[in-house]
Motif scaffolding. Structure first.
Motif, mmCIF file in Angstrom:
data_model
loop_
_atom_site.group_PDB
_atom_site.id
_atom_site.type_symbol
_atom_site.label_atom_id
_atom_site.label_comp_id
_atom_site.label_asym_id
_atom_site.label_seq_id
_atom_site.Cartn_x
_atom_site.Cartn_y
_atom_site.Cartn_z
ATOM 1 N N LEU A 262 0.854 -1.184 0.000
ATOM 2 C CA LEU A 262 0.000 0.000 0.000
ATOM 3 C C LEU A 262 0.889 1.232 0.000
ATOM 4 N N ASP A 263 0.813 2.002 -1.068
ATOM 5 C CA ASP A 263 1.622 3.208 -1.182
ATOM 6 C C ASP A 263 1.131 4.237 -0.159
ATOM 7 N N MET A 264 2.058 4.768 0.638
ATOM 8 C CA MET A 264 1.690 5.722 1.681
ATOM 9 C C MET A 264 2.776 6.791 1.774
ATOM 10 N N CYS A 265 2.370 8.021 2.010
ATOM 11 C CA CYS A 265 3.311 9.129 2.133
ATOM 12 C C CYS A 265 2.898 9.966 3.338
ATOM 13 N N LEU A 266 3.881 10.369 4.154
ATOM 14 C CA LEU A 266 3.603 11.075 5.401
ATOM 15 C C LEU A 266 4.017 12.542 5.272
ATOM 16 N N TYR A 267 3.070 13.442 5.543
ATOM 17 C CA TYR A 267 3.333 14.884 5.485
ATOM 18 C C TYR A 267 3.297 15.441 6.900
ATOM 19 N N ASP A 268 4.426 16.008 7.345
ATOM 20 C CA ASP A 268 4.539 16.424 8.747
ATOM 21 C C ASP A 268 4.126 17.861 9.010
ATOM 22 N N GLY A 269 3.801 18.624 7.953
ATOM 23 C CA GLY A 269 3.439 20.020 8.159
ATOM 24 C C GLY A 269 4.608 20.881 8.595
ATOM 25 N N LEU A 270 5.822 20.353 8.506
ATOM 26 C CA LEU A 270 7.030 21.068 8.914
ATOM 27 C C LEU A 270 8.055 21.113 7.788
ATOM 28 N N GLY A 271 7.598 20.863 6.570
ATOM 29 C CA GLY A 271 8.544 20.839 5.462
ATOM 30 C C GLY A 271 9.432 19.618 5.473
ATOM 31 N N SER A 272 8.911 18.494 6.004
ATOM 32 C CA SER A 272 9.668 17.241 6.111
ATOM 33 C C SER A 272 10.971 17.449 6.888
ATOM 34 N N GLN A 273 10.876 18.179 7.982
ATOM 35 C CA GLN A 273 12.042 18.433 8.823
ATOM 36 C C GLN A 273 11.772 18.080 10.286
ATOM 37 N N ALA A 274 10.724 17.280 10.525
ATOM 38 C CA ALA A 274 10.417 16.885 11.895
ATOM 39 C C ALA A 274 11.555 16.053 12.480
ATOM 40 N N GLN A 275 11.705 16.111 13.803
ATOM 41 C CA GLN A 275 12.730 15.300 14.461
ATOM 42 C C GLN A 275 12.460 13.818 14.240
ATOM 43 N N TYR A 276 11.209 13.470 14.194
ATOM 44 C CA TYR A 276 10.803 12.103 13.905
ATOM 45 C C TYR A 276 9.318 12.119 13.568
ATOM 46 N N LEU A 277 8.829 11.003 13.025
ATOM 47 C CA LEU A 277 7.401 10.806 12.797
ATOM 48 C C LEU A 277 6.970 9.576 13.582
ATOM 49 N N GLY A 278 5.942 9.729 14.392
ATOM 50 C CA GLY A 278 5.434 8.609 15.169
ATOM 51 C C GLY A 278 4.267 7.949 14.452
ATOM 52 N N VAL A 279 4.449 6.701 14.033
ATOM 53 C CA VAL A 279 3.419 5.972 13.289
ATOM 54 C C VAL A 279 2.883 4.830 14.163
ATOM 55 N N THR A 280 1.565 4.774 14.261
ATOM 56 C CA THR A 280 0.905 3.702 15.011
ATOM 57 C C THR A 280 -0.155 3.067 14.129
ATOM 58 N N VAL A 281 -0.191 1.733 14.089
ATOM 59 C CA VAL A 281 -1.261 1.027 13.386
ATOM 60 C C VAL A 281 -2.058 0.228 14.411
ATOM 61 N N ARG A 282 -3.365 0.232 14.249
ATOM 62 C CA ARG A 282 -4.242 -0.459 15.203
ATOM 63 C C ARG A 282 -5.225 -1.353 14.450
ATOM 64 N N ASP A 283 -5.356 -2.556 14.930
ATOM 65 C CA ASP A 283 -6.427 -3.438 14.457
ATOM 66 C C ASP A 283 -7.700 -2.985 15.160
ATOM 67 N N THR A 284 -8.643 -2.465 14.406
ATOM 68 C CA THR A 284 -9.870 -1.917 15.002
ATOM 69 C C THR A 284 -11.082 -2.798 14.733
ATOM 70 N N GLY A 285 -10.829 -4.070 14.451
ATOM 71 C CA GLY A 285 -11.938 -5.001 14.244
ATOM 72 C C GLY A 285 -12.707 -5.253 15.535
ATOM 73 N N THR A 286 -13.903 -5.794 15.395
ATOM 74 C CA THR A 286 -14.749 -6.046 16.565
ATOM 75 C C THR A 286 -14.314 -7.269 17.353
ATOM 76 N N ARG A 287 -13.509 -8.130 16.739
ATOM 77 C CA ARG A 287 -13.027 -9.327 17.427
ATOM 78 C C ARG A 287 -11.518 -9.216 17.645
ATOM 79 N N PRO A 288 -11.000 -9.766 18.712
ATOM 80 C CA PRO A 288 -9.579 -9.616 19.028
ATOM 81 C C PRO A 288 -8.701 -10.308 17.992
ATOM 82 N N PRO A 289 -7.554 -9.715 17.671
ATOM 83 C CA PRO A 289 -6.653 -10.342 16.694
ATOM 84 C C PRO A 289 -5.915 -11.521 17.296
ATOM 85 N N GLY A 290 -5.235 -12.255 16.436
ATOM 86 C CA GLY A 290 -4.456 -13.408 16.864
ATOM 87 C C GLY A 290 -3.056 -13.000 17.282
ATOM 88 N N PRO A 291 -2.139 -13.947 17.284
ATOM 89 C CA PRO A 291 -0.779 -13.708 17.791
ATOM 90 C C PRO A 291 0.014 -12.682 16.990
#
Length: 373
Positions: free
Chosen positions: A244-273
Motif C-alpha cells: 500500500l503506497d503511503m506518504c507522510l506529510y509532517d506540516g514542517l517541510g519534512s524536517q520533523a525530528q521524527y514521525l510517530g506511526v501507530t497502526v491499530r487493528d480496530t476489528g470487533t473481534r480480538p486479533p491473533g498472535p
C-alpha cells in the motif's frame, strides 16, 4: 486683513520647515536580515522592509539629484535576486507602485516559488509652500526618476516603501525558505549605482493543520485493500501479501525530528498472535474463521515491523527521500516522506481455514513532535 495674513504665514511656515526630511546622502551597502517563524494558519501580516517615506536621499540643493532617486534590479527577468527594471523607466506617478518578483527557495526540498515584493517611491520637497509635510502624497514607480514640479522647483529628496504583502506569504508551503533581494540606488537616468540595498530572508513556516497520511491510490477515500491471499495447490497452503503506497506529510517541510506511526487493528473481534487479523464474513470466533497478517513499513530503505497499537518512531526525516504530491484540499504541492506499507498473510494449511471472504479493519495514526524545526 493684511496684518492677519502675515501672522498666519509666520505660524505655518516654521511647522512646515520643521517636518522637512533630514539631510541624507546615499552611499554604501545597506543589508537587512529578516528571520521569521510562523504557521500558515496565522500569517504575520506584511513584512515591512522599509516603511513608507524611509529617506533614501535628501538635500536642499536640488541640483544634487536626490529628487530623481530610483531603485533598479540587476535583472528584469531572473528573479533570483529580484526581477524589475534595470534602468530608469521614467514612468509617472499615475502608474503607482512596482511589483518585484523575488525567488524563494525551500532549503530542504529545493522547491522554488516567486513572491511579489511591493515597492513605491515618494518625493519630498524643500519649499513648504508645496506640501505642509514636505511629501508629495502620490506614489511613484520604484524604478522611475520622474517627479513633479512644485511651484518653481523640483523635488529635493526621495523616500521609499518596500514590503512583502501577507497574501504573498500565503503562497509558501511549510518548510524553511530563503531569498535575497538586491536593489541598486541611482540618482541619474544613465548614471551608476551610488548605493545598494540587500534584504536577506530566512522564513521557517509550519502547517500544523495540514499534517496528513496520504495514500496516492486513494486520494479522497479510505483505502480498501485486497491482501491477495492465494492458494498453493502443491503445498496446500493459503497466504499472500500486498503493498500500500503511503506518504507522510509532517506540516514542517519534512524536517520533523521524527514521525510517530501507530497502526491499530480496530476489528470487533480480538486479533491473533500476529496482532492483526481478518475474520470470516459469516462470523465466528475460532481459529478457523481468522487469517492472521503482519504489517511492515519501508522507511528510507529499511523495513520496520509494526506491532498493534505500539507507536514506531521514524527518524532521519530531514535526510529521507521526498515525493511531491498535491494533498486533498490544498492548492499547492508539498513534499511528503514516502513510507510504503506491506500487509502479509503468512502461509497456513488451507485445511485449517474456512473457505470464503475475510474482512478486517486497520487504522493508521501519525504523530508529529510539537517542536518546530
Amino acid at each position: 486683513m493684511r496684518w492677519c495674513w502675515m501672522w498666519v504665514l509666520m505660524v505655518l511656515m516654521p511647522s512646515a520647515w520643521a517636518q522637512r526630511p533630514p539631510e541624507t546622502v546615499p552611499g554604501g551597502v545597506s543589508r537587512q536580515s529578516h528571520v521569521l517563524s510562523f504557521d500558515r494558519s496565522s500569517l504575520p501580516g506584511d513584512i515591512e522592509l522599509l516603511p513608507r517615506k524611509t529617506v533614501l536621499g535628501y538635500s536642499a540643493d536640488v541640483s544634487r539629484g536626490f529628487g530623481r532617486i530610483h531603485l533598479t534590479c540587476r535583472s528584469n527577468a531572473n528573479s533570483a535576486n529580484g526581477a524589475c527594471p534595470q534602468e530608469d523607466t521614467g514612468l509617472p506617478p499615475a502608474v503607482g507602485s512596482t511589483q518585484i518578483a523575488l525567488r524563494f527557495i525551500e532549503t530542504r526540498s529545493g522547491l522554488q516559488t516567486d513572491l511579489l515584493v511591493r515597492g513605491a517611491l515618494q518625493r519630498a520637497y524643500g519649499d513648504g509652500r508645496c506640501y505642509r509635510d514636505s511629501w508629495d502624497p502620490n506614489d511613484y514607480p520604484i524604478s522611475s526618476s520622474s517627479s513633479s514640479e512644485c511651484i518653481d522647483a523640483g523635488a529635493s529628496g526621495s523616500g521609499v516603501l518596500l514590503s512583502v504583502p501577507e497574501e504573498e506569504l500565503g503562497k509558501l508551503v511549510a518548510g524553511r525558505w530563503a531569498a535575497e533581494l538586491i536593489l541598486d540606488l541611482r540618482t541619474a537616468s544613465l548614471g551608476p549605482a551610488v548605493a545598494s540595498y540587500e534584504f536577506v530572508f530566512d522564513l521557517t513556516i509550519t502547517d500544523h493543520n495540514a499534517v496528513s497520511i496520504y495514500f496516492p491510490a486513494f486520494p479522497n477515500v479510505s483505502p480498501l485493500v485486497a491482501l491477495n491471499a492465494g492458494y498453493d495447490p502443491i503445498n496446500r497452503t493459503i497466504g499472500g501479501r500486498t503493498g500500500l503506497d503511503m506518504c507522510l506529510y509532517d506540516g514542517l517541510g519534512s524536517q520533523a525530528q521524527y514521525l510517530g506511526v501507530t497502526v491499530r487493528d480496530t476489528g470487533t473481534r480480538p486479533p491473533g498472535p500476529s496482532g492483526f487479523a481478518l475474520w470470516h464474513e459469516a462470523g465466528g470466533a475460532d481459529d478457523s474463521q481468522r487469517l492472521d497478517y503482519t504489517v511492515t513499513l519501508d522507511h528510507n530503505g529499511t523495513t520496520v515491523p509494526l506491532a498493534n497499537g505500539v507507536e514506531e518512531q521514524l527518524h532521519g526525516i530531514d535526510a529521507a527521500q521526498l515525493r511531491m504530491v498535491m494533498l486533498p484540499g490544498m492548492s499547492q504541492p508539498v513534499f511528503c516522506v514516502p513510507t510504503p506499507m506491506t500487509l502479509e498473510i503468512p502461509r497456513v494449511p488451507v485445511s485449517t481455514k474456512r473457505s470464503g471472504i475475510y474482512w478486517g479493519d486497520l487504522k493508521v495514526e501519525l504523530r508529529v513532535p510539537t517542536t518546530t524545526p
